[in-house]
Design a protein around this motif. Structure first.
Motif, PDB file in Angstrom:
ATOM      1  N   PRO A  86       0.468  -0.943   0.190  1.00 34.55           N
ATOM      2  CA  PRO A  86      -0.098  -0.018  -0.260  1.00 34.55           C
ATOM      3  C   PRO A  86       1.232   1.507   0.231  1.00 34.55           C
ATOM      4  CG  PRO A  86      -0.265  -0.973   2.356  1.00 34.55           C
ATOM      5  CD  PRO A  86       0.376  -2.073   1.001  1.00 34.55           C
ATOM      6  N   LEU A  87       2.144   1.446   0.860  1.00 34.98           N
ATOM      7  CA  LEU A  87       2.675   2.649   0.764  1.00 34.98           C
ATOM      8  C   LEU A  87       3.580   3.044  -0.222  1.00 34.98           C
ATOM      9  CD1 LEU A  87       5.873   2.194   3.443  1.00 34.98           C
ATOM     10  CD2 LEU A  87       3.213   4.150   3.151  1.00 34.98           C
ATOM     11  N   LEU A  88       3.409   1.200  -1.449  1.00 40.32           N
ATOM     12  CA  LEU A  88       4.230   1.458  -2.953  1.00 40.32           C
ATOM     13  C   LEU A  88       3.299   2.893  -3.621  1.00 40.32           C
ATOM     14  CD1 LEU A  88       6.203  -1.093  -3.660  1.00 40.32           C
ATOM     15  CD2 LEU A  88       7.129   1.218  -3.850  1.00 40.32           C
ATOM     16  N   LEU A  89       1.622   1.986  -3.536  1.00 38.89           N
ATOM     17  CA  LEU A  89       0.479   3.020  -4.344  1.00 38.89           C
ATOM     18  C   LEU A  89       0.717   4.268  -3.769  1.00 38.89           C
ATOM     19  CD1 LEU A  89      -1.928   1.537  -6.317  1.00 38.89           C
ATOM     20  CD2 LEU A  89      -2.874   1.516  -4.539  1.00 38.89           C
ATOM     21  N   VAL A  90      -0.179   4.495  -2.380  1.00 36.78           N
ATOM     22  CA  VAL A  90      -0.202   6.132  -1.425  1.00 36.78           C
ATOM     23  C   VAL A  90       1.186   7.020  -2.167  1.00 36.78           C
ATOM     24  CG1 VAL A  90      -0.181   6.984  -0.448  1.00 36.78           C
ATOM     25  CG2 VAL A  90      -1.145   4.962  -0.413  1.00 36.78           C
ATOM     26  N   THR A  91       2.462   6.221  -2.248  1.00 38.90           N
ATOM     27  CA  THR A  91       3.580   7.008  -2.978  1.00 38.90           C
ATOM     28  C   THR A  91       4.100   7.624  -3.983  1.00 38.90           C
ATOM     29  OG1 THR A  91       5.354   5.628  -2.101  1.00 38.90           O
ATOM     30  CG2 THR A  91       4.590   6.324  -0.790  1.00 38.90           C
TER      31      THR A  91
END
Length: 446
Positions: A48-53
């Motif tokens: 999810p961090l990859l998606l958000v960033t």
């Protein structure tokens, strides 16, 4: 405000942990209107961090409710509005699947506000060689939105593939792929009798096309080893510090190799077995001699070696003071984060999360303490210098350590081959034979 601050720190942490983050087809992601992202799930909280960033719009994330037992995660989830789901397998840990009715309602509300939402249909992060069976939650959420919310804004579903070279290894790489958006209304019009099961099958097909999936760990290992050998191009390794090949190129090679592997598996098991034995023997020899596959063809030229020594010594000598400052200033939080990761990581998909998330707390806290002391104890000019040097020296120390490791490894390989040239000749010849044999198998290379 909290979301933006977390996104900023997360983006910094992602780009420190991973050497390269390549994003494909980001431009086709809708910038407004309701969007549901469905992605594979192989790296815990990093996914999810990859998606958000990587996106310019805010994305609501879903997660399992048991993560809220951690007080830090509970505070984090509340700050950024994470929607939690209760899994049946977590009932003994306090999960209540009946509460998923409210969770699905919360998801529809995000979409009704024309927001973006991410759900991982596999339901759990894992290290399996292929995707796990998709659950129907995202499809039911999308179809419920059409039926109960009137499809305000025309909902799109965007499939996402996340491919990691070595997800548990620091300074590895990742390829984030966005697929073509699926207009849910158009899909429903084309499949009037289709329900959540049929839509889930379509989503699974699309995410599968964006990822690399193997039938077994054995297949995964063999193809990864073959890709390592093929990537050398039976040519001398690149100069240290030069631009590395794209991550996408490696996964595209793996896709071609997998197609060839399946062809041999179905039509020529004898050839496949011979290649597998040769690859395993070659890999064992490289490991025994402590030589990386990409340095087998290192030229043993003493003039070039002298230039290498001068260049790398100069870099090491000039950079040592800055790196030393960075190491001293970051030693305590680095040690604490590493200790936490070793204690808490029970699988490969936990390591990166257990490094990055504690770092988001411990490193800013360490910086705050050091800067407070600097501004209290030092003259203004030196305090300002310390403020600028603190993050710079830390990042430089990471790059310095990585370059020093590469330099030492390459120098050691040169010395081994210089003392035993027949060993390099043997390894190089075996590598050429393997590469040429694979190149002659058209289904694998093309």
């Amino acid at each position: 405000m909290i979301y933006r601050l977390l996104r900023l720190f997360s983006k910094l942490a992602i780009h420190i942990f991973f050497r390269r983050v390549e994003v494909e087809a980001q431009a086709q992601v809708p910038l407004d209107g309701p969007v549901l992202f469905v992605a594979n799930h192989s790296n815990a909280l990093i996914d999810p961090l990859l998606l958000v960033t990587s996106l310019r719009r805010r994305v609501a994330i879903t997660a399992k409710n048991t993560l809220k037992k951690n007080p830090i995660m509970r505070l984090l989830f509340a700050s950024v509005g994470v929607i939690t789901f209760h899994r049946g397998v977590d009932v003994t840990n306090g999960a209540s699947p009946r509460q998923n009715v409210q969770s699905l309602k919360d998801c529809r509300q995000v979409l009704q506000r024309q927001g973006a939402l991410c759900i991982f249909p596999e339901g759990v992060s894992h290290s399996d060689p292929k995707l796990r069976e998709f659950r129907t939650g995202p499809a039911r959420c999308a179809l419920d939105y059409l039926r109960k919310n009137g499809n305000i804004g025309r909902l799109k579903i965007v499939p996402v593939g996340m491919l990691y070279t070595e997800k548990e290894r620091y300074r590895s790489s990742v390829w984030l792929r966005y697929g073509e958006p699926l207009d849910v209304q158009l899909w429903k019009d084309a499949n009037p009798d289709g329900g959540a099961v049929e839509l889930t099958a379509e989503l699974e097909r699309r995410v599968t096309a964006l990822t690399v999936n193997y039938q077994s760990r054995r297949e995964s290992a063999i193809l990864s080893w073959v890709a390592d050998v093929m990537t050398t191009g039976i040519d001398e390794p690149a100069v240290l510090g030069s631009e590395e090949p794209l991550v996408a190129e490696r996964f595209q090679l793996l896709n071609r190799l997998q197609a060839g592997y399946q062809t041999l598996l179905e039509n020529d098991m004898a050839t496949l077995d011979e290649l597998t034995i040769a690859i395993r023997r070659y890999r064992a020899q490289l490991k025994r001699h402590a030589v990386r596959v990409d340095e087998v063809f290192l030229p043993i030229h003493f003039g070039r070696a002298a230039l290498f020594v001068v260049r790398e010594f100069e870099l090491a000598f000039v950079g040592a003071p800055i790196a030393l400052i960075g190491i001293i200033n970051h030693a305590i939080p680095y040690w604490l984060v590493t200790l936490w990761a070793r204690k808490m990581s029970t699988d490969r998909d936990h390591w990166a999360s257990n490094i990055i998330f504690p770092s988001l707390l411990l490193f800013p806290l360490s910086y705050a303490i050091q800067l407070a002391l600097a501004w209290c104890l030092l003259p203004t000019l030196w305090a300002l210098v310390y403020t600028v040097a603190l993050p710079f020296s830390g990042y430089y120390a990471l790059l310095y350590a990585n370059r020093l490791t590469q330099t030492w490894r390459r120098a050691a390989t040169f010395l081994r081959f210089a003392r035993r040239p027949e060993r390099q000749q043997q390894l190089a010849e075996e590598g050429r034979q393997i590469v040429n044999r694979i190149r002659n198998l058209a289904p694998i290379e093309k």
